[in-house]
Motif scaffolding. Structure first.
Motif, mmCIF file in Angstrom:
data_model
loop_
_atom_site.group_PDB
_atom_site.id
_atom_site.type_symbol
_atom_site.label_atom_id
_atom_site.label_comp_id
_atom_site.label_asym_id
_atom_site.label_seq_id
_atom_site.Cartn_x
_atom_site.Cartn_y
_atom_site.Cartn_z
ATOM 1 N N LYS A 59 -39.309 -11.178 -58.570
ATOM 2 C CA LYS A 59 -40.457 -12.026 -58.883
ATOM 3 C C LYS A 59 -41.773 -11.287 -58.721
ATOM 4 O O LYS A 59 -42.785 -11.655 -59.314
ATOM 5 C CB LYS A 59 -40.429 -13.267 -58.002
ATOM 6 C CG LYS A 59 -39.243 -14.164 -58.358
ATOM 7 C CD LYS A 59 -39.035 -15.279 -57.357
ATOM 8 C CE LYS A 59 -37.669 -15.917 -57.539
ATOM 9 N NZ LYS A 59 -36.554 -15.021 -57.097
ATOM 10 N N VAL A 60 -41.762 -10.240 -57.894
ATOM 11 C CA VAL A 60 -42.997 -9.477 -57.682
ATOM 12 C C VAL A 60 -42.791 -8.057 -58.195
ATOM 13 O O VAL A 60 -41.847 -7.376 -57.800
ATOM 14 C CB VAL A 60 -43.376 -9.448 -56.185
ATOM 15 C CG1 VAL A 60 -44.669 -8.661 -55.983
ATOM 16 C CG2 VAL A 60 -43.536 -10.869 -55.644
ATOM 17 N N LEU A 61 -43.662 -7.618 -59.092
ATOM 18 C CA LEU A 61 -43.613 -6.246 -59.586
ATOM 19 C C LEU A 61 -44.741 -5.455 -58.942
ATOM 20 O O LEU A 61 -45.898 -5.887 -58.961
ATOM 21 C CB LEU A 61 -43.794 -6.183 -61.104
ATOM 22 C CG LEU A 61 -42.809 -6.926 -61.996
ATOM 23 C CD1 LEU A 61 -43.091 -6.590 -63.459
ATOM 24 C CD2 LEU A 61 -41.386 -6.537 -61.648
ATOM 25 N N LEU A 62 -44.395 -4.298 -58.382
ATOM 26 C CA LEU A 62 -45.393 -3.421 -57.779
ATOM 27 C C LEU A 62 -45.543 -2.222 -58.705
ATOM 28 O O LEU A 62 -44.570 -1.516 -58.965
ATOM 29 C CB LEU A 62 -44.927 -2.970 -56.391
ATOM 30 C CG LEU A 62 -44.533 -4.094 -55.432
ATOM 31 C CD1 LEU A 62 -43.940 -3.511 -54.151
ATOM 32 C CD2 LEU A 62 -45.734 -4.970 -55.111
ATOM 33 N N HIS A 75 -36.509 -9.316 -54.940
ATOM 34 C CA HIS A 75 -37.870 -9.853 -54.905
ATOM 35 C C HIS A 75 -38.962 -8.853 -55.251
ATOM 36 O O HIS A 75 -39.998 -9.230 -55.762
ATOM 37 C CB HIS A 75 -38.159 -10.471 -53.531
ATOM 38 C CG HIS A 75 -37.341 -11.681 -53.260
ATOM 39 N ND1 HIS A 75 -37.731 -12.934 -53.657
ATOM 40 C CD2 HIS A 75 -36.120 -11.824 -52.691
ATOM 41 C CE1 HIS A 75 -36.808 -13.803 -53.321
ATOM 42 N NE2 HIS A 75 -35.817 -13.165 -52.742
ATOM 43 N N LEU A 76 -38.763 -7.587 -54.912
ATOM 44 C CA LEU A 76 -39.841 -6.610 -55.083
ATOM 45 C C LEU A 76 -39.341 -5.450 -55.930
ATOM 46 O O LEU A 76 -38.496 -4.686 -55.482
ATOM 47 C CB LEU A 76 -40.248 -6.044 -53.711
ATOM 48 C CG LEU A 76 -40.858 -6.998 -52.702
ATOM 49 C CD1 LEU A 76 -40.781 -6.382 -51.311
ATOM 50 C CD2 LEU A 76 -42.302 -7.319 -53.057
ATOM 51 N N ALA A 77 -39.833 -5.326 -57.152
ATOM 52 C CA ALA A 77 -39.430 -4.179 -57.970
ATOM 53 C C ALA A 77 -40.629 -3.274 -58.162
ATOM 54 O O ALA A 77 -41.755 -3.740 -58.299
ATOM 55 C CB ALA A 77 -38.894 -4.654 -59.317
ATOM 56 N N MET A 78 -40.374 -1.967 -58.176
ATOM 57 C CA MET A 78 -41.481 -1.011 -58.254
ATOM 58 C C MET A 78 -41.425 -0.244 -59.577
ATOM 59 O O MET A 78 -40.353 0.131 -60.049
ATOM 60 C CB MET A 78 -41.329 -0.032 -57.075
ATOM 61 C CG MET A 78 -42.460 0.932 -56.928
ATOM 62 S SD MET A 78 -43.392 0.563 -55.425
ATOM 63 C CE MET A 78 -44.445 1.977 -55.324
ATOM 64 N N VAL A 79 -42.592 -0.019 -60.165
ATOM 65 C CA VAL A 79 -42.702 0.845 -61.351
ATOM 66 C C VAL A 79 -43.608 2.006 -60.963
ATOM 67 O O VAL A 79 -44.717 1.800 -60.486
ATOM 68 C CB VAL A 79 -43.300 0.087 -62.552
ATOM 69 C CG1 VAL A 79 -43.414 1.002 -63.764
ATOM 70 C CG2 VAL A 79 -42.446 -1.130 -62.889
ATOM 71 N N PHE A 80 -43.111 3.226 -61.162
ATOM 72 C CA PHE A 80 -43.832 4.401 -60.679
ATOM 73 C C PHE A 80 -44.628 5.079 -61.792
ATOM 74 O O PHE A 80 -44.297 4.961 -62.971
ATOM 75 C CB PHE A 80 -42.842 5.418 -60.102
ATOM 76 C CG PHE A 80 -42.061 4.886 -58.934
ATOM 77 C CD1 PHE A 80 -42.554 5.000 -57.644
ATOM 78 C CD2 PHE A 80 -40.839 4.258 -59.128
ATOM 79 C CE1 PHE A 80 -41.840 4.506 -56.560
ATOM 80 C CE2 PHE A 80 -40.113 3.767 -58.048
ATOM 81 C CZ PHE A 80 -40.618 3.891 -56.766
ATOM 82 N N GLN A 81 -45.632 5.845 -61.362
ATOM 83 C CA GLN A 81 -46.481 6.571 -62.311
ATOM 84 C C GLN A 81 -45.662 7.551 -63.148
ATOM 85 O O GLN A 81 -45.816 7.652 -64.348
ATOM 86 C CB GLN A 81 -47.572 7.312 -61.535
ATOM 87 C CG GLN A 81 -48.478 8.133 -62.421
ATOM 88 C CD GLN A 81 -49.613 8.772 -61.634
ATOM 89 O OE1 GLN A 81 -49.728 8.574 -60.432
ATOM 90 N NE2 GLN A 81 -50.441 9.534 -62.311
ATOM 91 N N ASN A 138 -43.568 -2.984 -49.949
ATOM 92 C CA ASN A 138 -42.103 -2.985 -50.049
ATOM 93 C C ASN A 138 -41.461 -2.106 -48.977
ATOM 94 O O ASN A 138 -40.282 -1.812 -49.033
ATOM 95 C CB ASN A 138 -41.637 -2.608 -51.459
ATOM 96 C CG ASN A 138 -41.847 -1.152 -51.771
ATOM 97 O OD1 ASN A 138 -42.472 -0.431 -51.002
ATOM 98 N ND2 ASN A 138 -41.325 -0.704 -52.902
ATOM 99 N N ARG A 139 -42.271 -1.700 -48.059
ATOM 100 C CA ARG A 139 -41.855 -0.949 -46.863
ATOM 101 C C ARG A 139 -41.219 0.395 -47.165
ATOM 102 O O ARG A 139 -40.370 0.876 -46.410
ATOM 103 C CB ARG A 139 -40.964 -1.791 -45.957
ATOM 104 C CG ARG A 139 -41.596 -1.880 -44.578
ATOM 105 C CD ARG A 139 -40.851 -2.751 -43.636
ATOM 106 N NE ARG A 139 -39.718 -2.100 -42.997
ATOM 107 C CZ ARG A 139 -38.816 -2.772 -42.269
ATOM 108 N NH1 ARG A 139 -38.915 -4.092 -42.131
ATOM 109 N NH2 ARG A 139 -37.833 -2.132 -41.692
ATOM 110 N N LEU A 140 -41.628 1.024 -48.254
ATOM 111 C CA LEU A 140 -41.325 2.446 -48.396
ATOM 112 C C LEU A 140 -42.043 3.174 -47.276
ATOM 113 O O LEU A 140 -41.637 4.249 -46.842
ATOM 114 C CB LEU A 140 -41.811 2.971 -49.752
ATOM 115 C CG LEU A 140 -40.964 2.600 -50.962
ATOM 116 C CD1 LEU A 140 -41.629 3.046 -52.240
ATOM 117 C CD2 LEU A 140 -39.568 3.207 -50.848
ATOM 118 N N ILE A 141 -43.152 2.578 -46.818
ATOM 119 C CA ILE A 141 -43.868 3.037 -45.627
ATOM 120 C C ILE A 141 -43.900 1.855 -44.661
ATOM 121 O O ILE A 141 -44.160 0.728 -45.092
ATOM 122 C CB ILE A 141 -45.324 3.428 -45.979
ATOM 123 C CG1 ILE A 141 -45.367 4.617 -46.936
ATOM 124 C CG2 ILE A 141 -46.117 3.725 -44.722
ATOM 125 C CD1 ILE A 141 -46.773 4.990 -47.384
#
Ligand SMILES: Nc1ncnc2c1ncn2[C@@H]1O[C@H](COP(=O)(O)OP(=O)(O)OP(=O)(O)O)[C@@H](O)[C@H]1O
Ligand SMILES: [Mg+2]
Length: 411
Positions: free
Chosen positions: A185-188, A108-114, A72-75
């Motif tokens: 649609k994509v979960l990271l 399109h890209l959702a993130m779930v963090f620790q 997701n280009r955080l990097i």
């Protein structure tokens, strides 16, 4: 759906030189000494189908988070492509301009963090609605969708609370709801459950399986926990030193580890939830024709090691009947047997029928309620083979199936 091509990430002063040395086959350590660069991810490629649950595992420092953050280009990746299927065609996240990148992350890209990453001064509802707010969804619609998603993750009624009033497991449900509410649609997911107690973690895993079935999102999920990976993943990738060393279905990873590193990883895996009936079933053998009391359109097969067990199979492969010691046995689908109230009442003269994709655990349950070999069948109810304790024990100890071919019946 999502396709990653030859992704590389180098941290440090001379990424191009590091990639050149990498292409020459130099190791991560050699490159660090020569250039001061750290290889985070090297030459990772994979493609996911819509709705696939893809798990990435590997030791600490193997590059899992770096890979996810490049997606997701955080990097920013050093080289390679991250292709997403959108309504406007295929888009490369690695090349997207700032506006497009923002749109991709929102839609399109959702993130779930620790560590959940919730905003402490916003209510649970407003945390879940946050992504929608950024997407400029109107207030009433935001509230409606936030509440609906909270309901979905089992937190209906908690919308007005602050995150600090919730337990860790509940906070992670909020994190999950926030990602789901965007419609991405994509979960990271980067080790989303690793901060949770074992019992809560197990509940969240079950929840995840249910939501995945219901919503069909594509998921990239990172974990350190092999049992979690085996439980959740349609496919698992094992990472070592920035590379994928093996990618495959959980059963394949456990039964056919390709490198010593992967073998070490799976050495303590519990195979009973992973190895399938189709893998351990042994095809029966044809009886000598002169012994058969056969009707036209069928044939009789014998058990390999239990000579007194015969199975009558139609020409299309479906099982017609089974005889043990000359007496007819009843064939019962495993789920029917397991649903019985007094399951051991008729242990003797029945055989369980189990579908090939059920696991060793189901076979053990089947053998617990019937003494005859378990019949393993395919989608069309055709016989694939038989299973006794012998095959189950072998599979548990050796973590592999029998060595014959499973199509012996129709050959
Ligand atoms: N910002 C950075 N600068 C320099 N090196 C980095 C940076 N981020 C990560 N690395 C290096 O990249 C490699 C991969 O790190 P990464 O955090 O992706 O591993 P991980 O598999 O997620 O580990 P963990 O399981 O501990 O979370 C490591 O060698 C790490 O030291
Ligand atoms: Mg990490």
């Amino acid at each position: 759906m999502i396709r990653v091509e030859s992704l590389n990430k180098v941290f440090g002063p001379q990424p191009d030189e590091a990639l050149r040395l990498l292409a020459e086959g130099r190791s991560k350590d050699e490159i660090r000494e020569a250039t001061g660069d750290v290889i985070g991810v090297q030459d990772v490629s994979f493609e996911l189908k819509p709705g696939e649950f893809f798990v990435i595992m590997g030791l600490s420092g193997s590059g899992k988070s770096t890979l996810l953050r490049c997606i997701n280009r955080l990097i920013a990746p050093t080289s390679g492509r991250v292709l997403l299927q959108t309504d406007d065609g295929e888009v490369d996240v690695a090349q997207a301009g700032p506006r497009e990148l923002r749109r991709l992350r929102q839609e399109h890209l959702a993130m779930v963090f620790q560590r959940f990453g919730l905003l402490p001064h916003r209510s649970v509802r407003d945390n879940v609605a946050y992504g929608l707010e950024v997407q400029r969804v109107g207030h009433a619609e935001r509230v409606r969708r936030a509440d609906e998603t909270l309901e979905m993750v089992g937190l209906g009624g908690w919308g007005d609370m602050l995150p600090s009033a919730l337990s860790g497991g509940m906070q992670q449900r909020v994190g999950l709801a926030r990602a789901l509410a965007t419609g991405a649609k994509v979960l990271l997911m980067d080790e989303p459950f690793s901060a949770l107690d074992p019992l809560i973690k197990m509940q969240m895993q079950e929840e995840m399986i249910r939501l995945q079935r219901q919503l069909g999102r594509t998921i990239i999920f990172i974990t350190h926990d092999l049992d979690e990976a085996l439980r959740l993943g349609d496919r698992i990738a094992i990472m070592d030193d920035g590379r994928f060393v093996q990618v495959g279905a959980p059963e394949k990873i456990v039964t056919e580890p390709r490198t010593p590193y992967v073998a070490d990883f799976v050495a303590h895996a519990d195979p009973t939830g992973v190895i399938t009936a189709g893998t351990v079933a042994v095809p029966p053998e044809h009886q000598r024709v002169d012994e058969l009391r056969r009707e036209p359109g069928s044939r009789v097969l014998a058990h390999r090691t239990q000579a007194d067990v015969e199975i009558e199979v139609a020409d299309d492969g479906r099982v017609l009947g089974m005889r043990a010691d000359g007496a007819g046995a009843e064939l019962v689908p495993i789920d029917t047997l397991l649903a019985e109230e007094a399951p051991t009442s008729r242990y003797r003269d029945r055989a369980a029928v189990v579908h090939a994709d059920r696991t060793l655990r189901t076979l053990l349950a089947a053998r617990n309620v019937c003494n005859l070999p378990v019949l393993v069948v395919d989608d069309e109810e055709r016989l694939i083979g038989l299973v006794t304790e012998r095959e189950i024990i072998h599979a548990i100890i050796e973590k592999r199936g029998h060595n014959g071919d499973t199509n012996g019946v129709t050959a």
